[in-house]
Design a protein around this motif. Structure first.
Motif, mmCIF file in Angstrom:
data_model
loop_
_atom_site.group_PDB
_atom_site.id
_atom_site.type_symbol
_atom_site.label_atom_id
_atom_site.label_comp_id
_atom_site.label_asym_id
_atom_site.label_seq_id
_atom_site.Cartn_x
_atom_site.Cartn_y
_atom_site.Cartn_z
ATOM 1 N N ARG A 146 -28.153 31.300 -55.698
ATOM 2 C CA ARG A 146 -28.299 32.468 -55.357
ATOM 3 C C ARG A 146 -28.010 33.627 -56.429
ATOM 4 O O ARG A 146 -27.266 33.090 -57.465
ATOM 5 N N SER A 229 -41.907 34.745 -50.889
ATOM 6 C CA SER A 229 -40.513 34.896 -50.406
ATOM 7 C C SER A 229 -40.715 35.427 -48.910
ATOM 8 O O SER A 229 -41.662 35.782 -48.441
ATOM 9 N N ARG A 233 -34.096 35.447 -43.182
ATOM 10 C CA ARG A 233 -33.022 34.612 -43.160
ATOM 11 C C ARG A 233 -31.750 35.719 -43.081
ATOM 12 O O ARG A 233 -31.841 36.458 -43.868
ATOM 13 N N TRP A 238 -34.871 35.161 -49.489
ATOM 14 C CA TRP A 238 -35.126 33.706 -49.725
ATOM 15 C C TRP A 238 -36.553 33.734 -50.404
ATOM 16 O O TRP A 238 -37.688 34.154 -50.034
ATOM 17 N N ARG A 240 -39.235 31.309 -51.333
ATOM 18 C CA ARG A 240 -39.661 29.871 -51.028
ATOM 19 C C ARG A 240 -40.126 29.055 -52.217
ATOM 20 O O ARG A 240 -39.823 27.955 -52.189
#
Length: 308
Positions: A146, A229, A233, A238, A240
């Protein structure tokens, strides 16, 4: 009193989400499972919930959940498995049913064995000693990374001459992203080739904002990379998947696509973006992400057993 086990239905999605978030809280410190993600798994067109899903209840409380799917059409079978830490008997009862179904499924595919994979947090609620005693072993590690976002600093990148980045605009572009995905991930661990329609179901395309999917092109190679992306969420934006064709690697396309996503998420008001990466990835992806400020949020191991 032994657990009561039955198949899941779409109506069970809220209870399953609650269970998975209870597991999240123990394993990573905060709930990060969204209801729509659970629903997408249960609604997948290849999901046979009656035969390939399991819910275990003790005194009407959901304490374990399992889901099995088959993308290979051969011996490779995947399972998800979640259990509350004080309910291992129920959890392993579900796992036993999953193992039996995995072998049956592989044999239905014409294979004489099942090679089953399961992803677990490195400090899971599942009893790992007991899992090893059943013949499972950890074979691969992934990191969930992250990065904080700053709307002042994270903006769309300036592109060098001869490079273009465009959003995925329509059906032709979606099919192009599918082809790029199949090409760039073909040599990755656990990759299973998927036809276009199956791939759309895998990525929950109906819930995807395709304006957050980008294609990178160069003057000499044409369309050479993509980033997919999603902004649905609750925990974070995110990414992907991101891929660059082999002949275009080393030219900075991956970094440009990352910065494009960072800028888009920051503009949408997101304060964090995340992604998952195979720590043994041979394309240099872990180092790329490190250079762009991404750090480890938690780690996940792939566990494998061979049945037959």
């Amino acid at each position: 009193m032994p657990a009561t086990v039955r198949p899941a239905t779409l109506a069970d999605a809220p209870a399953i989400t609650e269970l998975l978030n209870a597991v999240d809280l123990i394993e990573i410190g905060r709930p990060e499972t969204d209801l729509h993600t659970v629903e997408a798994d249960l609604k997948h067109p290849e999901a046979d919930l009656e035969r390939d899903s399991w819910l275990a209840f003790e005194s009407d409380r959901l304490v374990a959940y399992g889901l099995l799917w088959d993308e290979s059409g051969g011996e490779r079978i995947d399972v998800d498995h979640y259990v509350l830490p004080d309910h291992q008997e129920a959890g392993f009862a579900v796992l036993g049913l999953m193992e039996a179904r995995a072998l049956e499924k592989a044999r239905d595919n014409g294979a004489d064995r099942a090679v089953v994979h399961l992803h677990l947090n490195v400090r899971p609620t599942t009893d790992l000693a007991r899992l090893r005693d059943r013949g499972w072993q950890d074979v691969r590690r992934y990191h969930v990374l992250r990065r904080p976002l700053d709307p002042a600093a994270d903006v769309s990148p300036a592109l060098p001459d001869g490079v273009r980045i465009r959003p995925c605009a329509g059906e032709d572009d979606r099919r192009l992203v599918h082809r790029l995905y199949q090409t760039t991930f073909a040599r990755h661990f656990d990759f299973q080739p998927r036809a276009y329609e199956a791939w759309l179901a895998d990525i929950d395309a109906d819930g995807l904002d395709w304006s957050l999917v980008w294609i990178a092109a160069t003057d000499d190679l044409g369309d050479a990379g993509f980033l997919m992306s999603r902004n649905d969420r609750e925990a974070m934006g995110w990414i992907r998947s991101i891929g660059v064709v082999p002949e275009a690697r080393g030219r900075g396309l991956g970094g440009l696509l990352l910065r494009q996503a960072f800028g888009a998420f920051a503009a949408l008001g997101r304060d964090t973006v995340g992604l998952g990466v195979d720590t043994s990835n041979a394309t240099g992806a872990p180092e790329l992400y490190r250079r762009h400020g991404m750090t480890v949020h938690y780690a996940v191991d792939t566990w494998e057993t061979v049945l037959g």
